[in-house]
Design an enzyme around this catalytic site. Sequence first.
Site, PDB file in Angstrom:
ATOM      1  N   GLY A  46       0.717  -1.391   0.121  1.00 45.80           N
ATOM      2  CA  GLY A  46      -0.065  -0.430  -0.101  1.00 45.80           C
ATOM      3  C   GLY A  46       0.631   1.736  -0.016  1.00 45.80           C
ATOM      4  O   GLY A  46       2.092   0.923   0.012  1.00 45.80           O
ATOM      5  N   ILE A  47      -0.444   1.648   0.306  1.00 47.24           N
ATOM      6  CA  ILE A  47       1.163   3.678   0.544  1.00 47.24           C
ATOM      7  C   ILE A  47       1.982   3.439   1.779  1.00 47.24           C
ATOM      8  O   ILE A  47       1.904   2.809   2.703  1.00 47.24           O
ATOM      9  CB  ILE A  47      -0.561   4.879   0.725  1.00 47.24           C
ATOM     10  CG1 ILE A  47       0.598   6.435   0.348  1.00 47.24           C
ATOM     11  CG2 ILE A  47      -0.793   4.883   1.519  1.00 47.24           C
ATOM     12  CD1 ILE A  47      -0.553   7.117   0.211  1.00 47.24           C
ATOM     13  N   HIS A 105      26.538   8.914  33.978  1.00 49.62           N
ATOM     14  CA  HIS A 105      26.807   7.272  33.990  1.00 49.62           C
ATOM     15  C   HIS A 105      26.078   6.660  34.964  1.00 49.62           C
ATOM     16  O   HIS A 105      24.943   6.833  35.950  1.00 49.62           O
ATOM     17  CB  HIS A 105      27.902   7.488  34.599  1.00 49.62           C
ATOM     18  CG  HIS A 105      28.546   6.282  35.511  1.00 49.62           C
ATOM     19  ND1 HIS A 105      29.804   5.489  34.514  1.00 49.62           N
ATOM     20  CD2 HIS A 105      29.093   6.390  36.683  1.00 49.62           C
ATOM     21  CE1 HIS A 105      30.489   4.545  35.186  1.00 49.62           C
ATOM     22  NE2 HIS A 105      29.891   4.389  36.516  1.00 49.62           N
ATOM     23  N   GLY A 119       5.720   3.816   0.621  1.00 48.25           N
ATOM     24  CA  GLY A 119       6.688   4.003   0.298  1.00 48.25           C
ATOM     25  C   GLY A 119       7.798   2.308   0.552  1.00 48.25           C
ATOM     26  O   GLY A 119       6.943   1.647   1.377  1.00 48.25           O
ATOM     27  N   THR A 120       8.691   1.914   0.604  1.00 46.57           N
ATOM     28  CA  THR A 120       9.450   0.986   0.898  1.00 46.57           C
ATOM     29  C   THR A 120      10.160   1.388   2.241  1.00 46.57           C
ATOM     30  O   THR A 120       9.488   0.096   2.815  1.00 46.57           O
ATOM     31  CB  THR A 120      10.649   1.404  -0.080  1.00 46.57           C
ATOM     32  OG1 THR A 120      10.811   1.263  -1.661  1.00 46.57           O
ATOM     33  CG2 THR A 120      11.812   0.420   1.002  1.00 46.57           C
TER      34      THR A 120
END
EC number: 1.8.1.7
Length: 503
Positions: free
Chosen positions: A62-63, A476, A65-66
Site C-alpha cells: 500500500g501507500i 553514568h 513507499g519502501t
Amino acid sequence: MLLSTFKRHLPIRRLFSSNKFDLIVIGAGSGGLSCSKRAADLGANVALIDAVEPTPHGHSWGIGGTCANVGCIPKKLMHQAAIVGKELKHADKYGWNGIDQEKIKHDWNVLSKNVNDRVKANNWIYRVQLNQKKINYFNAYAEFVDKDKIVITGTDKNKTKNFLSAPNVVISTGLRPKYPNIPGAELGITSDDLFTLASVPGKTLIVGGGYVALECAGFLSAFNQNVEVLVRSIPLKGFDRDCVHFVMEHLKTTGVKVKEHVEVERVEAVGSKKKVTFTGNGGVEEYDTVIWAAGRVPNLKSLNLDNAGVRTDKRSGKILADEFDRASCNGVYAVGDIVQDRQELTPLAIQSGKLLADRLFSNSKQIVRFDGVATTVFTPLELSTVGLTEEEAIQKHGEDSIEVFHSHFTPFEYVVPQNKDSGFCYVKAVCTRDESQKILGLHFVGPNAAEVIQGYAVAFRVGISMSDLQNTIAIHPCSSEEFVKLHITKRSGQDPRTQGCCG
C-alpha cells in the site's frame, strides 16, 4: 499516441483544464508524502499519484513507499525481535528463573503477521491523512506528456486513463532492488518479498555487502536460520573501516557465514531448493532461499522522462537535480533516493520534500544541508555514524592534519551476563589536529547505537570540538558517555580498552 487513445471526441484543452492542480507529486513514499502534505497545509491543490509494480513473485503493498512497507519499518521490527530473543538467553543471569532455554523457539509466522499488521495500519493512517488534508490521491501509474502534463493509468481492471496538469511536478518514485543478469535470477527474491514470506526462509544465501544484506543476515541468523552472505567487494562501502571490521567480525560470531572472492554464476530449481553455482572454485550449494541485495535501481521506467526533458545520470539512471531539487527543466523537481549524489535515507527524503513545498508555496529559501547527516546500520551490533570517516578525513585533510580518538568499551548491560559481544563495541571521534580540534566525524559500534548518535548529530551540526566533548559531564553509567570519556589517540599507540567503572 497516448492523447489519441483517450476519448478522442473531447478537446485536449478541456481534458487538461478540468484536471488542473498547483502541484503534482509522483510517488507516495516518504519524500512524496512529506511534500504533498506540506504543500496542502500551505493551501496548494495537490495531486498525489502512486502505484506499486508487483515484484516478480507477485508481492505489492500500500501507500507509504519502501520505508513503511518493505524497508525501515519491517526491518527494524525484525531487528527488535532478534534483540528480544537474545535478551531471553541472558535473563537467568539477572535472576529471572523458569525460562527453559531448550523450549525457546522462534515462530516466523507470528512475527510476520504482527509486522505486516503494523505495516497495514501505517497504510491506513496515510490514507486518512491524505483525506483530511484534501489531497487528491490517484492509485495509478504516471507518464509525462510534457513537463507540466501527466497521463495516468489506473490500477483498475479497465486501466482507466486520465490527464492531469500542474505548473509544478515533483518526482519521488524511489528505488527498487536490482536483479542480477544471470540464469535463474528469477528464482531468488529481494527484501521486497522477504517480510511477507509464507514460511521461514530456511537456509539462506544473501548476495550483497550493503546494509540491507547485513541487516537481513543479522535478524535471520537470530531466528536460528542458516545464513550465508556473499560479499562481492568490500562490505558497507562508505562507512568507517575500523567500525565495519568490528561489525563484520561480530556478525560471524552470530553464526553468519561470509563468502568472499566469488560470485553467483547461475541458480537452478531442484525441487523446492535453489541450486547455486558459484564462479571460480566456489563450487555448488543448495539453499531454501536466495536473496538479492546487491544494489538498487531507479524506479523510473514508466515515466517517459524524455517527454519532459528531464536528464538522468548515464551510469546510475538517477535524476540530475540541483541543491534546490530542480531537475533539468523548469517546473520539474525530484526528491529522495531517486536523485543523483544524495544519501539514500528516509529522513533526508522527508526533509527534502517538506522544504521543497516551503520554497514552492511559502517563499522560503531554506534548502537541505546534506553534510553531517547521521545514519545507522541495524546489524546485531548496530553501527551509527555522523560526519567523515577516518579514511575520508585523511583524504580531505591529510593524515598529519587529523587526530583520531578511540576506545573499546563494555556496555553496562553486558557486565552481569558477561556478554562476549563487548569485545566488538567501539567508539571513535575524528577531529582536526590543530588548536581548534574541530570534530569531523563520530562513529559508534554497540547496542542502541541509533539512540546514542542522534543527540551527538545535533551537536555535530552546530559545530563542536574535541574539548567540548571532553568537558561535557557524562551520564553514568551508559554507553553514550563513551564519547565524552575519549582521551586515547590512535597516534599514541596506547591500549584503547576502557578500564574500571567509576573512576
